[in-house]
Design a protein around this motif. Structure first.
Motif, short mmCIF file in Angstrom:
data_model
loop_
_atom_site.label_atom_id
_atom_site.label_comp_id
_atom_site.label_asym_id
_atom_site.label_seq_id
_atom_site.Cartn_x
_atom_site.Cartn_y
_atom_site.Cartn_z
N LEU A 2 0.82 -1.20 0.00
CA LEU A 2 0.00 0.00 0.00
C LEU A 2 0.85 1.25 0.00
O LEU A 2 0.52 2.23 -0.66
CB LEU A 2 -0.89 0.01 1.24
CG LEU A 2 -2.34 -0.39 0.98
CD1 LEU A 2 -3.05 -0.65 2.28
CD2 LEU A 2 -3.06 0.69 0.18
N VAL A 20 -5.34 19.40 5.12
CA VAL A 20 -4.39 18.30 5.03
C VAL A 20 -2.98 18.86 5.11
O VAL A 20 -2.63 19.78 4.37
CB VAL A 20 -4.57 17.53 3.71
CG1 VAL A 20 -3.68 16.31 3.68
CG2 VAL A 20 -6.03 17.14 3.53
N LEU A 25 2.23 15.30 2.25
CA LEU A 25 1.81 15.24 0.85
C LEU A 25 2.95 15.52 -0.12
O LEU A 25 2.80 15.35 -1.32
CB LEU A 25 0.65 16.18 0.62
CG LEU A 25 -0.62 15.76 1.37
CD1 LEU A 25 -1.73 16.76 1.14
CD2 LEU A 25 -1.07 14.37 0.95
N PRO A 30 -3.04 11.65 -0.73
CA PRO A 30 -3.99 11.53 0.39
C PRO A 30 -4.94 10.34 0.22
O PRO A 30 -5.22 9.90 -0.89
CB PRO A 30 -4.76 12.85 0.32
CG PRO A 30 -4.59 13.36 -1.05
CD PRO A 30 -3.31 12.81 -1.58
N HIS A 31 -5.40 9.84 1.35
CA HIS A 31 -6.54 8.91 1.35
C HIS A 31 -7.33 9.17 2.62
O HIS A 31 -6.84 9.82 3.53
CB HIS A 31 -6.09 7.45 1.21
CG HIS A 31 -5.38 6.88 2.40
ND1 HIS A 31 -5.34 5.54 2.68
CD2 HIS A 31 -4.70 7.48 3.41
CE1 HIS A 31 -4.66 5.35 3.79
NE2 HIS A 31 -4.26 6.49 4.25
N TYR A 32 -8.55 8.70 2.67
CA TYR A 32 -9.43 8.91 3.83
C TYR A 32 -9.49 10.39 4.24
O TYR A 32 -9.67 10.71 5.41
CB TYR A 32 -8.99 8.07 5.04
CG TYR A 32 -8.94 6.59 4.80
CD1 TYR A 32 -9.99 5.91 4.18
CD2 TYR A 32 -7.83 5.84 5.21
CE1 TYR A 32 -9.94 4.54 3.98
CE2 TYR A 32 -7.79 4.45 5.01
CZ TYR A 32 -8.84 3.82 4.39
OH TYR A 32 -8.80 2.47 4.20
N GLY A 37 -6.93 14.67 8.74
CA GLY A 37 -5.60 14.80 8.17
C GLY A 37 -4.76 13.57 8.50
O GLY A 37 -5.13 12.77 9.36
N HIS A 42 -2.39 8.77 11.79
CA HIS A 42 -1.05 8.15 11.75
C HIS A 42 -0.07 8.80 12.70
O HIS A 42 1.05 8.33 12.81
CB HIS A 42 -0.45 8.27 10.33
CG HIS A 42 -1.13 7.42 9.30
ND1 HIS A 42 -0.92 6.08 9.22
CD2 HIS A 42 -2.01 7.73 8.31
CE1 HIS A 42 -1.63 5.58 8.21
NE2 HIS A 42 -2.30 6.57 7.66
N ALA A 60 1.29 2.78 11.68
CA ALA A 60 1.10 2.28 10.31
C ALA A 60 0.19 1.06 10.32
O ALA A 60 -0.08 0.49 11.38
CB ALA A 60 2.46 1.93 9.70
N ALA A 64 -3.30 2.12 12.56
CA ALA A 64 -3.82 3.43 12.14
C ALA A 64 -5.34 3.41 12.02
O ALA A 64 -5.99 4.46 11.94
CB ALA A 64 -3.20 3.85 10.81
N ALA A 65 -5.94 2.23 12.02
CA ALA A 65 -7.39 2.13 11.88
C ALA A 65 -8.13 2.59 13.13
O ALA A 65 -9.36 2.65 13.12
CB ALA A 65 -7.78 0.68 11.56
C1 HEC Z 1 -9.06 8.23 9.08
C2 HEC Z 1 -7.74 7.70 9.28
C3 HEC Z 1 -6.67 7.92 8.23
C4 HEC Z 1 -6.29 9.10 7.63
C5 HEC Z 1 -6.91 10.46 7.79
C6 HEC Z 1 -5.15 8.78 6.81
N1 HEC Z 1 -4.87 7.45 6.90
FE1 HEC Z 1 -3.33 6.47 5.99
N2 HEC Z 1 -4.06 4.72 6.61
C7 HEC Z 1 -5.11 4.55 7.49
C8 HEC Z 1 -5.33 3.13 7.68
C9 HEC Z 1 -6.40 2.51 8.58
C10 HEC Z 1 -4.38 2.45 6.88
C11 HEC Z 1 -4.20 0.94 6.77
C12 HEC Z 1 -4.68 0.40 5.44
C13 HEC Z 1 -6.11 0.80 5.12
O1 HEC Z 1 -7.02 0.57 5.92
O2 HEC Z 1 -6.31 1.40 4.05
C14 HEC Z 1 -3.60 3.47 6.22
C15 HEC Z 1 -2.55 3.21 5.36
C16 HEC Z 1 -1.66 4.16 4.94
C17 HEC Z 1 -0.42 3.90 4.23
C18 HEC Z 1 0.06 2.53 3.79
C19 HEC Z 1 0.95 1.92 4.82
C20 HEC Z 1 0.17 1.46 6.01
O3 HEC Z 1 0.27 2.11 7.07
O4 HEC Z 1 -0.55 0.44 5.91
C21 HEC Z 1 0.20 5.08 4.03
C22 HEC Z 1 1.54 5.33 3.37
C23 HEC Z 1 -0.68 6.11 4.56
N3 HEC Z 1 -1.78 5.50 5.10
C24 HEC Z 1 -0.42 7.46 4.54
C25 HEC Z 1 -1.35 8.43 4.84
C26 HEC Z 1 -1.16 9.85 4.59
C27 HEC Z 1 0.07 10.46 3.98
C28 HEC Z 1 -2.30 10.47 4.99
C29 HEC Z 1 -2.65 11.94 4.85
C30 HEC Z 1 -2.73 12.39 3.47
C31 HEC Z 1 -3.19 9.46 5.54
N4 HEC Z 1 -2.58 8.25 5.41
C32 HEC Z 1 -4.43 9.70 6.07
C33 HEC Z 1 -5.84 5.55 8.10
C34 HEC Z 1 -5.78 6.88 7.75
#
Ligand code: HEC
Ligand code: HEC
Ligand code: HEC
Ligand code: HEC
Length: 260
Positions: A2, A20, A25, A30-32, A37, A42, A60, A64-65
């Protein structure tokens, strides 16, 4: 895997919108984003451009969930916590016995590595659950979520009784060769052939979900384990009524303080 897909190609905070943080970035897409942010889930340092600094105390993977609504990780983590019986010793999520430290007040400041280490290589009086790093990270998600919600709950000190009665000697003699238990008088037993009996008669022992361990049920079990569980491997143990009382005292968690 990922991490590779999320490593951004020139994503900027301007493109993603103001809340954010910028530095993450520089290197990640970004995701979620609708849930907050990067650092909300994380941790890390959003101002730092160097990855080692940006990743300070990073959470990580599954851990992070903790802050992700609807994540399938949390129900799995709750099921693990309850089937392993963490609450027979710890308060977590505001509930549990006070035989060991209140996880709601200690989990949050811990790094993912520290939490993982506590679960994979547990303290002497904690059962060796044989958890791997991934399972530990799943459990960490619920510990962190609960610590976030209940972190302000009162701290308590675990104080073992002076051991003024004979419950310890009786437990050690009759059960301790095969079982361990963290009792209100401290850790007891040397054997690990049978399950950990800490807090057996309380509401949070994993077996309490089927049926609570009353005096009568324990007496029946000791008389003939197979009468309760046809596949049981424990042999009957002869106990006198006063010995049964003493064993019960050892496996009964401390009473809840007023107002809990
Ligand atoms: C609402 C909570 C949330 C936010 C906001 C979020 N993440 Fe995540 N992120 C997660 C979760 C939970 C995972 C584990 C895989 C999954 O569920 O998609 C993850 C997975 C990742 C991963 C892959 C490696 C891993 O830890 O599994 C990266 C890199 C990452 N996030 C970076 C970011 C970055 C950079 C941002 C800000 C732009 C961000 N995330 C925002 C919850 C979040
Ligand atoms: C200078 C580039 C850079 C910055 C800034 C940066 N990262 Fe990363 N990040 C990386 C790289 C490269 C990886 C994959 C290699 C690694 O794990 O170090 C990564 C990995 C990750 C992972 C997955 C770690 C793992 O063990 O699977 C997460 C989560 C993550 N970053 C979150 C963040 C967050 C949150 C921020 C902002 C606070 C941030 N990153 C800032 C470059 C960066
Ligand atoms: C038999 C009792 C017992 C059970 C069951 C138990 N623990 Fe523990 N745990 C302890 C003891 C004892 C310590 C050492 C700290 C203390 O003395 O309270 C500890 C320490 C910890 C720590 C480190 C705390 C710190 O200070 O950083 C974590 C995290 C933890 N336990 C999580 C769990 C989780 C999650 C479960 C369920 C999978 C669990 N424990 C089940 C007794 C137990
Ligand atoms: C010779 C070893 C041995 C001795 C001595 C022994 N046990 Fe066990 N005990 C076991 C084993 C093995 C199991 C697992 C039984 C099974 O297959 O379900 C067990 C299971 C149990 C269970 C079921 C708990 C659970 O989580 O499933 C209880 C309760 C129990 N023992 C109480 C006691 C008590 C109380 C004593 C002392 C009076 C005692 N045992 C002495 C070996 C022993």
């Amino acid at each position: 895997m990922l991490a590779a897909t999320l490593l951004g190609v020139g994503a900027t905070s301007a493109a993603a919108g103001a809340p954010v943080p910028a530095a993450c970035l520089d290197c990640h897409v970004p995701h979620y984003a609708s849930h907050g942010g990067c650092v909300d889930c994380h941790r890390g340092d959003a101002r730092a451009a160097r990855p080692d600094l940006a990743h300070h105390r990073l959470l990580a993977g599954a851990a992070a969930a903790w802050a992700l609504p609807g994540s399938p990780v949390l129900p799995r983590a709750v099921a693990l916590r309850d089937s392993l019986g963490c609450r027979r010793c710890h308060v977590t999520g505001g509930k549990g016995e006070r035989l060991a430290i209140n996880l709601d007040t200690v989990a949050w400041p811990r790094t993912q590595q520290e939490l993982r280490a506590s679960l994979v290589n547990p303290a002497a009086a904690m059962p060796a659950f044989g958890l791997g790093a991934r399972t530990a990270d799943t459990l960490a998600a619920v510990l962190l979520r609960d610590a976030d919600r209940h972190g302000g709950s009162p701290r308590y000190q675990v104080r073992f009784r002076a051991g003024s009665d004979d419950s310890l000697r009786t437990f050690a003699r009759l059960c301790g060769g095969c079982h361990l238990a963290l009792t209100p008088d401290g850790p007891q037993g040397t054997g690990a052939d049978g399950p950990d009996l800490s807090g057996l008669t309380g509401a949070f022992h994993p077996t309490a979900a089927d049926s609570a361990w009353s005096r009568a049920r324990l007496e029946r079990w000791l008389g003939n384990p197979r009468a309760l569980r046809p596949q049981a491997t424990m042999l009957p143990v002869a106990v006198k009524p006063d010995e049964l009382d003493a064993v019960l005292r050892a496996v009964t968690p401390p009473p809840a303080p007023a107002g809990r």
